[in-house]
Design an enzyme around this catalytic site. Structure first.
Site, PDB file in Angstrom:
ATOM      1  N   GLU A  23     -59.873  45.983 -33.389  1.00 14.83           N
ATOM      2  CA  GLU A  23     -58.945  44.987 -33.940  1.00 14.83           C
ATOM      3  C   GLU A  23     -59.008  43.721 -33.107  1.00 14.83           C
ATOM      4  O   GLU A  23     -58.965  43.791 -31.883  1.00 14.83           O
ATOM      5  CB  GLU A  23     -57.488  45.477 -33.919  1.00 14.83           C
ATOM      6  CG  GLU A  23     -57.172  46.530 -34.925  1.00 14.83           C
ATOM      7  CD  GLU A  23     -55.695  46.887 -34.969  1.00 14.83           C
ATOM      8  OE1 GLU A  23     -54.851  45.992 -34.711  1.00 14.83           O
ATOM      9  OE2 GLU A  23     -55.374  48.054 -35.225  1.00 14.83           O
ATOM     10  N   GLU A  60     -53.176  52.687 -31.690  1.00 13.40           N
ATOM     11  CA  GLU A  60     -52.287  52.060 -30.692  1.00 13.40           C
ATOM     12  C   GLU A  60     -51.231  53.049 -30.204  1.00 13.40           C
ATOM     13  O   GLU A  60     -50.036  52.781 -30.200  1.00 13.40           O
ATOM     14  CB  GLU A  60     -51.639  50.800 -31.276  1.00 13.40           C
ATOM     15  CG  GLU A  60     -52.672  49.745 -31.615  1.00 13.40           C
ATOM     16  CD  GLU A  60     -52.050  48.399 -31.912  1.00 13.40           C
ATOM     17  OE1 GLU A  60     -50.915  48.355 -32.402  1.00 13.40           O
ATOM     18  OE2 GLU A  60     -52.712  47.373 -31.646  1.00 13.40           O
TER      19      GLU A  60
HETATM   20  C1  BGP Z   1     -51.664  46.022 -34.533  1.00 14.63           C
HETATM   21  C2  BGP Z   1     -51.801  47.103 -35.608  1.00 14.63           C
HETATM   22  C3  BGP Z   1     -52.351  46.658 -36.903  1.00 14.63           C
HETATM   23  C4  BGP Z   1     -52.126  45.194 -37.238  1.00 14.63           C
HETATM   24  C5  BGP Z   1     -52.130  44.272 -36.024  1.00 14.63           C
HETATM   25  C6  BGP Z   1     -51.686  42.863 -36.347  1.00 14.63           C
HETATM   26  O1  BGP Z   1     -50.614  46.373 -33.727  1.00 14.63           O
HETATM   27  O2  BGP Z   1     -52.659  48.136 -35.137  1.00 14.63           O
HETATM   28  O3  BGP Z   1     -51.834  47.547 -37.866  1.00 14.63           O
HETATM   29  O4  BGP Z   1     -51.032  45.029 -38.028  1.00 14.63           O
HETATM   30  O5  BGP Z   1     -51.317  44.762 -35.023  1.00 14.63           O
HETATM   31  O6  BGP Z   1     -50.271  42.796 -36.288  1.00 14.63           O
HETATM   32  P1  BGP Z   1     -49.476  42.098 -37.448  1.00 14.63           P
HETATM   33  O7  BGP Z   1     -49.991  42.726 -38.694  1.00 14.63           O
HETATM   34  O8  BGP Z   1     -48.048  42.367 -37.204  1.00 14.63           O
HETATM   35  O9  BGP Z   1     -49.818  40.627 -37.352  1.00 14.63           O
END
Ligand code: BGP
Length: 479
Positions: free
Chosen positions: A377, A176
């Site tokens: 993701e 990201e």
């Molecule tokens: C994205 C990241 C991940 C993951 C995901 C979910 O931004 O790449 O690392 O964490 O978000 O977010 P969160 O874990 O805050 O729910």
């Protein structure tokens, strides 16, 4: 639903700092995320100057994959995963980041993990930097403010390519990389790049200069990876949140188009190999001085990626006649979640649930870049309950994933998008990045651990475990 291509990579996604634990084991140095305290629903995570023993750091133990990796990978194998996306903790390999030699114990840990994955027929898909920069590089050099850190990253990536060239085929450089466009939330520049904007600085100018160094680092890694093993598939990785116009009012449409530049700038450079004119115009208009050196253009041109990995969780909506569209608060990780979209519901953490938005995203990205895409993701963060009888029912997560898989299958079989694979985020419960919570669970495997770090760490299969196992067995035919 329709069958996916035979070689479609059904998998799961993780990130070292959110599940490994072992934060200071076997020579690992502290990373920028290791000094981030727990946040909670709506409470921002803090960056602390030092690591105080009396504070709770959720990433320090996480779910202790470090000591449980064989058991966890056996569960991933039982699920039938074709691949596992995770990251190499940069500060496990170079504890301070500027050492001449890497930490052999750290390298050996990932050798063991990759061997275990391959033993279970699971292809590693590796992110080199997933918010895990060595803290020393941030404190001593100012993170990616400094061009020196470009060289340190180049060295780190070369060590990884050489060490794992016969075990890892799929690589991504920065997780990201475009998060930092949201300069309202210090979490992103810090974890992405080890940078804190100082008083009096223009945050966006700092972000673009930092981003330029990261784009160079990414391109250098891509070129070096190809040199070491021409079979490598070298990817970029971005967060993609489509921004819709609130209405057919041309002003809303143009605002959405302009707002999308915050999503597209980084992948434009990583896929096309040069800066888009809308960015150069912004630098000129805003008077930003972004220092390029001779040869930078060449580096970017030679370091174009083979595929684009991206995260998709939600969509947002903007309206041209409201005061502030950037209403993203810490609960949403500060994402500009714009105005309410009356046509879609949101999760408990305010993330819009929009499966059609995934099909829309796949079409937009494929039309723009015409290279293979990889959804690395996608997931549904929710509170799950461990029942008396040890079962965990997560119908909402199954519903969310089913609808998003239907959307991606339509993009592939009806729209003709070239999609490499799908790795739902948090295949096992892990620490939430934006809030530091365990309560926000994504996994198909439950881990008995709470926000304060209490619990047995016992792993239990949720209802979604067998559901996803069947999806993979039928190659997406039966959801
Ligand atoms: C994205 C990241 C991940 C993951 C995901 C979910 O931004 O790449 O690392 O964490 O978000 O977010 P969160 O874990 O805050 O729910």
């Amino acid at each position: 639903m329709s069958k996916m291509p035979e070689d479609f990579l059904w998998g799961g996604a993780l990130a070292a700092h959110q599940f490994e634990g072992g934060w200071n084991q076997a020579g690992k140095g502290p990373s920028v995320v290791d000094v981030m305290t727990a946040g909670a629903h709506g409470v921002p995570r803090e960056i602390t100057e030092t690591i105080e023993d009396d504070k709770f750091y959720p990433n320090h133990e996480a779910i202790d994959f470090y000591h449980n990796y064989k058991e966890d990978i056996a569960l991933f194998g039982e699920m039938g995963l074709k691949c596992l996306r995770t990251s190499i903790g940069w500060s496990r390999i170079f504890p301070k980041g500027d050492e001449a030699e890497p930490n052999e114990e750290g390298l050996q840990f990932y050798d063991n993990v990759f061997d275990e994955l391959l033993k279970h027929g699971i292809e590693p898909v590796i992110t080199l930097s997933h918010f895990e920069m060595p803290l020393h590089l941030a404190r001593e050099y100012g993170g990616f403010r400094s061009r020196k850190v470009v060289d340190f990253f180049a060295k780190f990536s070369e060590v990884c390519f050489n060490r794992y060239k016969n075990k890892v085929k799929y690589w991504m450089t920065f997780n990201e990389i475009n998060n930092k466009m949201d300069v309202n939330n210090p979490l992103f520049l810090w974890t992405n790049s080890g940078v804190v904007v100082e008083k009096g600085e223009n945050a966006k100018e700092v972000m673009y200069q930092t981003g330029h160094h990261e784009l160079l680092a990414s391109a250098l890694a891509v070129s070096k990876g190809r040199e070491i093993n021409p079979e490598f598939e070298m990817g970029a990785m971005v967060s993609h949140v489509p921004i819709y116009p609130y209405s057919s009012n041309p002003e809303d449409v143009m605002l959405a188009e302009e707002s999308m530049r915050q999503r597209y700038f980084f992948p434009d450079v990583q896929v096309r190999g040069y800066y888009p004119t809308y960015a150069l115009k912004e630098f000129e208009r805003e008077g930003y001085t972004i220092k390029f050196e001779d040869g930078d253009e060449e580096i970017l041109k030679n370091g174009k990626v083979d595929y684009l990995g991206f995260s998709y969780y939600m969509s947002t909506t903007v309206k041209s006649d409201v005061e502030n569209n950037n209403t993203g608060d810490i609960v949403n990780g500060g994402l500009p979640n714009g105005v309410e979209n009356p046509y879609i519901k949101s999760s408990d953490w305010g993330w819009a649930i929009d499966p059609t938005g995934l099909r829309y995203t796949l079409n937009r990205l494929y039309d723009r870049y015409q290279i293979p895409l990889f959804i690395v993701e996608n997931g549904f963060g929710a509170v799950d309950t461990l029942e008396e009888d040890g079962s965990i029912h997560d119908p909402q997560r199954i519903e969310y994933l089913t609808s998003h898989i239907e959307a991606l299958e339509k993009a592939v079989t009806y729209d003709g998008v070239d999609l490499m694979g799908y790795t739902p985020w948090g295949i096992i419960d892990i620490v939430s990045f934006t809030t530091g919570e365990m309560k926000k669970r994504y996994g198909m495997i439950y881990v008995d651990r709470d926000n304060e770090g209490n619990g047995s760490m016992k792993r239990s299969k949720k209802a979604s475990f067998d559901w996803y196992k069947h999806v993979i067995q039928t190659n997406g035919e039966e959801l």
